[in-house]
Design a protein around this motif. Structure first.
Motif, mmCIF file in Angstrom:
data_model
loop_
_atom_site.group_PDB
_atom_site.id
_atom_site.type_symbol
_atom_site.label_atom_id
_atom_site.label_comp_id
_atom_site.label_asym_id
_atom_site.label_seq_id
_atom_site.Cartn_x
_atom_site.Cartn_y
_atom_site.Cartn_z
ATOM 1 N N ALA A 146 0.131 2.145 7.074
ATOM 2 C CA ALA A 146 -0.594 1.311 6.107
ATOM 3 C C ALA A 146 0.330 0.408 5.303
ATOM 4 C CB ALA A 146 -1.395 2.195 5.149
ATOM 5 N N SER A 147 1.640 0.585 5.482
ATOM 6 C CA SER A 147 2.602 -0.104 4.609
ATOM 7 C C SER A 147 3.607 -0.938 5.385
ATOM 8 C CB SER A 147 3.330 0.933 3.748
ATOM 9 O OG SER A 147 2.410 1.732 3.053
ATOM 10 N N THR A 148 3.133 -1.657 6.373
ATOM 11 C CA THR A 148 4.028 -2.496 7.187
ATOM 12 C C THR A 148 4.199 -3.898 6.609
ATOM 13 O OG1 THR A 148 2.188 -3.208 8.579
ATOM 14 C CG2 THR A 148 3.442 -1.251 9.306
ATOM 15 N N GLU A 175 -0.235 -16.673 -3.089
ATOM 16 C CA GLU A 175 0.081 -15.370 -2.503
ATOM 17 C C GLU A 175 0.242 -15.512 -1.000
ATOM 18 O OE1 GLU A 175 -2.480 -11.436 -2.119
ATOM 19 O OE2 GLU A 175 -1.784 -11.721 -4.179
ATOM 20 N N THR A 176 1.101 -14.666 -0.445
ATOM 21 C CA THR A 176 1.270 -14.583 0.999
ATOM 22 C C THR A 176 1.609 -13.145 1.358
ATOM 23 O OG1 THR A 176 2.289 -15.657 2.931
ATOM 24 C CG2 THR A 176 3.755 -15.104 1.090
ATOM 25 N N SER A 177 1.487 -12.816 2.626
ATOM 26 C CA SER A 177 1.799 -11.475 3.103
ATOM 27 C C SER A 177 2.961 -11.558 4.085
ATOM 28 C CB SER A 177 0.569 -10.868 3.789
ATOM 29 O OG SER A 177 0.836 -9.551 4.204
ATOM 30 N N LEU A 178 3.928 -10.665 3.917
ATOM 31 C CA LEU A 178 5.110 -10.648 4.778
ATOM 32 C C LEU A 178 5.175 -9.340 5.549
ATOM 33 C CD1 LEU A 178 7.813 -11.841 2.214
ATOM 34 C CD2 LEU A 178 6.474 -13.267 3.776
ATOM 35 N N LYS A 179 5.508 -9.432 6.816
ATOM 36 C CA LYS A 179 5.746 -8.242 7.634
ATOM 37 C C LYS A 179 7.185 -7.800 7.390
ATOM 38 C CE LYS A 179 5.400 -6.522 12.344
ATOM 39 N NZ LYS A 179 5.095 -6.869 13.762
ATOM 40 N N LYS A 188 0.832 -1.195 0.000
ATOM 41 C CA LYS A 188 0.000 0.000 0.000
ATOM 42 C C LYS A 188 0.873 1.255 0.000
ATOM 43 C CE LYS A 188 -4.284 -1.680 1.925
ATOM 44 N NZ LYS A 188 -5.227 -1.649 3.044
ATOM 45 N N HIS A 189 0.430 2.244 -0.754
ATOM 46 C CA HIS A 189 1.095 3.541 -0.777
ATOM 47 C C HIS A 189 0.237 4.525 0.003
ATOM 48 C CE1 HIS A 189 2.222 7.528 -2.560
ATOM 49 N NE2 HIS A 189 3.383 7.045 -2.138
ATOM 50 N N TYR A 227 -3.666 4.762 0.320
ATOM 51 C CA TYR A 227 -4.572 5.312 -0.694
ATOM 52 C C TYR A 227 -4.605 4.492 -1.978
ATOM 53 C CZ TYR A 227 -3.843 9.387 2.294
ATOM 54 O OH TYR A 227 -3.730 10.227 3.368
ATOM 55 N N SER A 228 -3.534 3.771 -2.247
ATOM 56 C CA SER A 228 -3.452 2.993 -3.485
ATOM 57 C C SER A 228 -2.433 1.878 -3.269
ATOM 58 C CB SER A 228 -3.045 3.887 -4.663
ATOM 59 O OG SER A 228 -1.734 4.397 -4.451
ATOM 60 N N TRP A 229 -2.218 1.096 -4.325
ATOM 61 C CA TRP A 229 -1.241 0.002 -4.277
ATOM 62 C C TRP A 229 -0.073 0.313 -5.195
ATOM 63 C CZ3 TRP A 229 -1.441 -3.969 -0.944
ATOM 64 C CH2 TRP A 229 -2.673 -4.292 -0.362
ATOM 65 N N LEU A 230 1.123 0.008 -4.728
ATOM 66 C CA LEU A 230 2.323 0.032 -5.554
ATOM 67 C C LEU A 230 2.584 -1.416 -5.964
ATOM 68 C CD1 LEU A 230 5.017 1.198 -6.676
ATOM 69 C CD2 LEU A 230 5.998 0.613 -4.465
#
Length: 192
Positions: free
Chosen positions: A177-179, A160-164, A41-42, A45-48
């Motif tokens: 928002a971008s952690t 897909e996976t999410s990484l901290k 997230k940027h 507000y949006s996605w990079l």
């Protein structure tokens, strides 16, 4: 005793048959039929969106014993591409990927558990990024498999996976928002 020996021999035969049917595949990066992507997230507000242009890997897979599958992927972290040269230069630096010190990221599966239909699975393994290794899990979907027009055989998956970021020593402040970064793996393998 005979029953025990017969049972042991039967189990060994079934196990060796299952392994004999497993096929080895190379990930088709030459034909641009595989991608490692990311999005973050940027400012909320949006996605990079971006990708890693250079990576390699292989896997073994047998649709009759899918839980015996294995996958290995190596990513060239210098190949990060967010479609913005200055940002990519920053991402390659010490604030993020530190590519001079850690030029590759790797994933090696430790277990794969498919559902009863064999279409979805949880792939768990060791992911190394920025010199840190953590156990992560991808949720994957099987896209399909079959013969290709050139006489080969292919199978494809996506996950897909999410990484901290902080888990991998990346603590540059991008805002609350971008952690986390979402990593996508889209692969088509060609049977060896």
């Amino acid at each position: 005793m005979k029953k025990l020996l017969l049972g042991t021999a039967l189990s060994a035969a079934l196990f060796s048959t299952a392994n004999a049917n497993a096929a080895d595949y190379v990930i088709d990066t030459d034909g641009a039929h595989a991608f490692v992507t990311f999005k973050i997230k940027h400012l909320g507000y949006s996605w990079l969106h971006g990708r890693f242009n250079t990576f390699s890997g292989d896997f073994s897979y047998d649709d009759k014993a899918p839980n015996a599958s294995k996958i290995n992927v190596t990513i060239d972290t210098k190949s990060i591409d967010s479609n913005h040269a200055e940002r990519d230069k920053h991402l390659r630096g010490k604030d993020f990927l530190n590519v001079d010190k850690y030029p590759t990221a790797t994933f090696k599966s430790t277990s794969i558990k498919f559902d009863e239909d064999g279409d979805e699975a949880d792939v768990t393994g060791e992911f190394t990024l920025n010199g840190v290794t953590k156990t992560i899990t991808f949720e994957i979907d099987k896209i399909g498999e079959g013969k290709d027009p050139w006489g080969g055989y292919r199978v494809g998956f996506e996950g897909e996976t999410s990484l901290k970021l902080a888990d991998y020593g990346i603590d540059y402040n991008l805002g609350p928002a971008s952690t986390h970064v979402d990593i996508g793996l889209f692969i088509e393998g060609v049977r060896k």
